[in-house]
Design a protein around this motif. Structure first.
Motif, PDB file in Angstrom:
ATOM      1  N   GLY A 221      45.999  27.530  55.867  1.00 51.48           N
ATOM      2  CA  GLY A 221      45.452  26.270  56.367  1.00 51.48           C
ATOM      3  C   GLY A 221      43.956  26.298  56.588  1.00 51.48           C
ATOM      4  N   THR A 222      43.330  27.423  56.320  1.00 50.96           N
ATOM      5  CA  THR A 222      41.901  27.590  56.576  1.00 50.96           C
ATOM      6  C   THR A 222      41.068  26.996  55.442  1.00 50.96           C
ATOM      7  N   LYS A 223      39.918  26.442  55.799  1.00 47.30           N
ATOM      8  CA  LYS A 223      38.927  26.032  54.802  1.00 47.30           C
ATOM      9  C   LYS A 223      37.653  26.833  55.039  1.00 47.30           C
ATOM     10  N   ILE A 224      37.299  27.632  54.031  1.00 45.18           N
ATOM     11  CA  ILE A 224      36.148  28.528  54.117  1.00 45.18           C
ATOM     12  C   ILE A 224      34.987  27.911  53.352  1.00 45.18           C
ATOM     13  N   LEU A 225      33.813  27.833  53.975  1.00 43.36           N
ATOM     14  CA  LEU A 225      32.634  27.363  53.265  1.00 43.36           C
ATOM     15  C   LEU A 225      31.915  28.552  52.645  1.00 43.36           C
ATOM     16  N   ALA A 226      31.755  28.511  51.323  1.00 42.77           N
ATOM     17  CA  ALA A 226      31.096  29.599  50.600  1.00 42.77           C
ATOM     18  C   ALA A 226      29.727  29.133  50.141  1.00 42.77           C
ATOM     19  N   VAL A 227      28.742  29.273  51.024  1.00 42.29           N
ATOM     20  CA  VAL A 227      27.374  28.937  50.670  1.00 42.29           C
ATOM     21  C   VAL A 227      26.600  30.201  50.324  1.00 42.29           C
ATOM     22  N   LEU A 228      26.984  31.328  50.915  1.00 42.46           N
ATOM     23  CA  LEU A 228      26.355  32.594  50.553  1.00 42.46           C
ATOM     24  C   LEU A 228      26.887  33.014  49.184  1.00 42.46           C
ATOM     25  N   PRO A 229      26.044  33.610  48.369  1.00 39.72           N
ATOM     26  CA  PRO A 229      26.377  33.770  46.947  1.00 39.72           C
ATOM     27  C   PRO A 229      27.512  34.749  46.658  1.00 39.72           C
ATOM     28  N   PHE A 230      28.354  34.371  45.694  1.00 35.34           N
ATOM     29  CA  PHE A 230      29.422  35.244  45.220  1.00 35.34           C
ATOM     30  C   PHE A 230      28.870  36.459  44.489  1.00 35.34           C
ATOM     31  N   PHE A 231      27.645  36.367  43.951  1.00 36.72           N
ATOM     32  CA  PHE A 231      27.094  37.539  43.256  1.00 36.72           C
ATOM     33  C   PHE A 231      26.789  38.662  44.228  1.00 36.72           C
ATOM     34  N   HIS A 232      26.681  38.328  45.514  1.00 37.88           N
ATOM     35  CA  HIS A 232      26.490  39.351  46.551  1.00 37.88           C
ATOM     36  C   HIS A 232      27.854  39.741  47.092  1.00 37.88           C
ATOM     37  N   ILE A 233      28.025  40.987  47.423  1.00 39.47           N
ATOM     38  CA  ILE A 233      29.346  41.489  47.809  1.00 39.47           C
ATOM     39  C   ILE A 233      29.887  40.798  49.057  1.00 39.47           C
ATOM     40  N   TYR A 234      29.027  40.337  49.943  1.00 38.24           N
ATOM     41  CA  TYR A 234      29.461  39.604  51.134  1.00 38.24           C
ATOM     42  C   TYR A 234      30.209  38.341  50.718  1.00 38.24           C
ATOM     43  N   GLY A 235      29.597  37.554  49.831  1.00 41.32           N
ATOM     44  CA  GLY A 235      30.263  36.351  49.349  1.00 41.32           C
ATOM     45  C   GLY A 235      31.477  36.667  48.501  1.00 41.32           C
ATOM     46  N   MET A 236      31.376  37.697  47.670  1.00 40.83           N
ATOM     47  CA  MET A 236      32.466  38.066  46.771  1.00 40.83           C
ATOM     48  C   MET A 236      33.731  38.437  47.540  1.00 40.83           C
ATOM     49  N   THR A 237      33.591  39.299  48.541  1.00 37.58           N
ATOM     50  CA  THR A 237      34.759  39.781  49.281  1.00 37.58           C
ATOM     51  C   THR A 237      35.179  38.831  50.395  1.00 37.58           C
ATOM     52  N   CYS A 238      34.235  38.470  51.253  1.00 39.29           N
ATOM     53  CA  CYS A 238      34.592  37.755  52.484  1.00 39.29           C
ATOM     54  C   CYS A 238      34.864  36.275  52.268  1.00 39.29           C
ATOM     55  N   MET A 239      34.341  35.712  51.212  1.00 36.49           N
ATOM     56  CA  MET A 239      34.565  34.299  50.952  1.00 36.49           C
ATOM     57  C   MET A 239      35.491  34.101  49.756  1.00 36.49           C
ATOM     58  N   MET A 240      35.047  34.487  48.561  1.00 35.75           N
ATOM     59  CA  MET A 240      35.854  34.238  47.364  1.00 35.75           C
ATOM     60  C   MET A 240      37.191  34.971  47.402  1.00 35.75           C
ATOM     61  N   ASN A 241      37.160  36.289  47.525  1.00 37.49           N
ATOM     62  CA  ASN A 241      38.408  37.052  47.428  1.00 37.49           C
ATOM     63  C   ASN A 241      39.277  36.945  48.678  1.00 37.49           C
ATOM     64  N   GLN A 242      38.654  36.868  49.853  1.00 36.18           N
ATOM     65  CA  GLN A 242      39.460  36.699  51.056  1.00 36.18           C
ATOM     66  C   GLN A 242      40.172  35.344  51.031  1.00 36.18           C
ATOM     67  N   GLY A 243      39.477  34.319  50.544  1.00 37.40           N
ATOM     68  CA  GLY A 243      40.104  33.011  50.448  1.00 37.40           C
ATOM     69  C   GLY A 243      41.319  33.032  49.540  1.00 37.40           C
ATOM     70  N   ILE A 244      41.191  33.662  48.365  1.00 35.49           N
ATOM     71  CA  ILE A 244      42.328  33.761  47.442  1.00 35.49           C
ATOM     72  C   ILE A 244      43.452  34.562  48.081  1.00 35.49           C
ATOM     73  N   HIS A 245      43.117  35.677  48.700  1.00 33.99           N
ATOM     74  CA  HIS A 245      44.128  36.543  49.301  1.00 33.99           C
ATOM     75  C   HIS A 245      44.900  35.828  50.401  1.00 33.99           C
ATOM     76  N   ALA A 246      44.200  35.039  51.217  1.00 32.27           N
ATOM     77  CA  ALA A 246      44.845  34.343  52.337  1.00 32.27           C
ATOM     78  C   ALA A 246      45.443  33.007  51.922  1.00 32.27           C
ATOM     79  N   ARG A 247      45.250  32.618  50.635  1.00 29.54           N
ATOM     80  CA  ARG A 247      45.685  31.308  50.132  1.00 29.54           C
ATOM     81  C   ARG A 247      44.993  30.178  50.890  1.00 29.54           C
ATOM     82  N   ALA A 248      43.757  30.446  51.288  1.00 26.19           N
ATOM     83  CA  ALA A 248      42.930  29.433  51.946  1.00 26.19           C
ATOM     84  C   ALA A 248      42.145  28.665  50.884  1.00 26.19           C
ATOM     85  N   ALA A 249      41.605  27.523  51.249  1.00 26.74           N
ATOM     86  CA  ALA A 249      40.758  26.748  50.339  1.00 26.74           C
ATOM     87  C   ALA A 249      39.313  27.184  50.526  1.00 26.74           C
TER      88      ALA A 249
END
Length: 528
Positions: A221-249
């Motif tokens: 049920g979470t909605k994550i805002l990904a403004v920090l870049p996916f090319f950086h590991i912070y965005g890649m793991t904590c936003m893009m991949n964590q969102g997919i893993h948790a089935r969040a938007a």
């Protein structure tokens, strides 16, 4: 003295990241996975998984597989995870390139990583073409995420991602294990030119499971805002991949613009926001924040650089949300320490506790003795394998016992709560006393007339190293150099006083929000 995480160890499966993330995706096929923030276009988990499968098949058609590398040079967008995970599903490693890089910087990464395909967007084509034309680059094809491109004569094939995703070829039959290379982001580490950080599938899966233990509020049920870049590991793991893993938007933004950032939070009712301290400054201080309804935000998590506690509390009070902080490096996939979701009472000056499976040492950089204060050394399944093609840099950062030497000075309490004091390489030595730039920067940001600040060590007429502050004024603020120095001097020990001030329009920072001190030093040393 080794300090272990207070959390129990977790098991890390020996599988590839795409299998880990998408094996049961059919249970959420119709749920929204990614939303393009500016346009509102949505992609479901079913569509995402299909795109990953088709891109992997397209790469297989091109003969790419294990041992190969593709490069991804783009801002955040809905198709970024399609390309990233499609590459991994085909067995290739993906080298993510900073969207702000010049052609020379792009070419260096392409050459160093040995990338054979470059995936980008039409707005980056001029830089991409210039980069692939440089000597030693082995890219044989450019793939455009968006369909728009001109008809200019080019030395390489340029194809649209949409066309590749229509392939009817079979997805390549490749067995990906945890030891295979997944991502090749580039980092300067503790010093020097950017180096390829070899992160395995196990590294990335481990960090997702470690972060999951701490991020108890992240769910479908979470909605994550990904403004920090996916090319950086912070965005890649904590936003893009964590969102997919948790089935969040995951709601993507290609770059930070405050008005658009606030609009997207309000319109999509974002409840979890990941920021770097410069965004925290805006959220705490900028008058525009009052113009938007953003009471939907539950948690703001700050990383990539130290967040001043006073600033964090001011942001939390203004937004009526919980503010948390963590710590990591590209070489740590990236998180090694953070404040858990269920511990909002933890001291915001800290970086929290070590994640599950992580053990740490604090080692005096000069004596090599372990104690309650020293350089932070980290060991765990999230620690990188090596620096690509750089044995010397690897051996100076990663020791024979598996501990990664972070270059950051830390302290730890009896309860296992860690505090970053400063970086080993950035401490200013004034008359034999250590002056931490981060401490001065945090103090400067408490001044309502200062929008941003950075501090470096410079030489005075006598050759003594002294602290110099680069200061960005708040719009309309009346502030002199003497005002800044007096403000600091009245609040800090005499040896830590700022002794030179220069006003500038903007503090140079990386895409992840870290101050680019080398750029400030270059400015300082430039001929008059």
């Amino acid at each position: 003295m080794t300090v272990r995480s207070p959390y129990a160890d977790i098991d890390i499966p020996d599988v590839g990241l795409p299998e880990f993330l998408f094996s049961d995706v059919s249970d959420h096929a119709d749920s929204v996975a990614v939303i393009d923030g500016p346009s509102g276009r949505e992609m479901t988990f079913g569509e995402l998984a299909h795109g990953v499968d088709r891109f992997a098949a397209a790469l297989g058609e091109r003969g790419l597989g294990k041992g190969d590398v593709i490069a991804l040079f783009a801002p955040n967008n809905a198709y970024y995870p399609v390309v990233f995970h499609g590459g991994l599903a085909a067995g290739v490693a993906v080298s993510t390139i900073n969207a702000m890089y010049t052609p020379d910087e792009v070419a260096f990464q392409l050459r160093d990583s040995g990338s054979k395909v470059l995936v980008t967007i039409s707005a980056f084509l001029d830089r991409a073409r210039a980069a692939v034309a440089e000597e030693g680059v082995v890219v044989s094809e450019i793939i455009l995420i968006d369909a728009a491109r001109d008809e200019a004569s080019t030395p390489l094939p340029e194809n649209a991602l949409a066309d590749l995703l229509t392939t009817t070829a079979e997805r390549p039959s490749v067995t990906v294990t945890g030891d295979d290379v997944a991502a090749l982001p580039y980092s300067s580490g503790t010093t020097g030119r950017a180096k390829g950080v070899v992160l395995t599938h196990r590294n990335l899966i481990a960090n997702l499971l470690q972060v999951q233990t701490m991020g108890t509020h992240v769910s479908s049920g979470t909605k994550i805002l990904a403004v920090l870049p996916f090319f950086h590991i912070y965005g890649m793991t904590c936003m893009m991949n964590q969102g997919i893993h948790a089935r969040a938007a995951v709601v993507t933004m290609p770059k930070f613009e405050l008005a658009e950032f606030l609009r997207i939070i309000s319109e999509y009712r974002i409840d979890r926001v990941y920021v770097a301290p410069p965004i925290a400054v805006a959220l705490a201080k900028h008058p525009m924040v009052e113009e938007y309804d953003i009471d939907c935000v539950d948690i703001v998590f700050s990383g990539a650089a130290a967040l001043d506690a006073e600033l964090g509390h001011a942001m939390g009070k203004r937004l009526n949300c919980t503010v948390l902080q963590g710590y990591g490096m590209t070489e740590l996939s990236p998180v090694s320490h953070c404040m858990p979701d269920d511990r909002p009472d933890m001291d915001l000056s800290s970086i929290g506790v070590a994640l599950p499976n992580v053990e740490c040492k604090l080692v005096d950089p000069e004596t090599g003795e372990e104690g309650p204060r020293g350089e932070l050394w980290v060991k765990g399944p999230n620690v990188m394998r090596e620096y690509l093609n750089n044995a010397d840099a690897t051996s100076s950062t990663l020791d024979s016992d598996g501990f990664l030497h972070t270059g950051d000075v830390a302290t730890v309490t009896d309860e296992g709560v860690f505090y970053i004091v400063d970086r080993v390489k950035e401490l200013i030595k004034y008359k034999g006393y250590q002056v931490p730039p981060a401490e001065l920067e945090a103090l400067l940001l408490t001044n309502d007339s200062i929008a941003d600040a950075a501090v470096i060590g410079v030489k005075d007429a006598d050759g003594e190293e002294i602290p110099k502050a680069f200061v960005v004024k708040q719009q309309g603020a009346q502030l002199s150099e003497d005002d800044v120095m007096s403000f600091v001097a009245s609040r800090i020990a005499p040896h830590k006083k700022v002794r030179v001030v220069e006003f500038i329009d903007e503090i140079p920072k990386s895409g992840s929000g870290k101050i680019l001190r080398k750029d400030l030093r270059a400015r300082e040393n430039a001929p008059a």
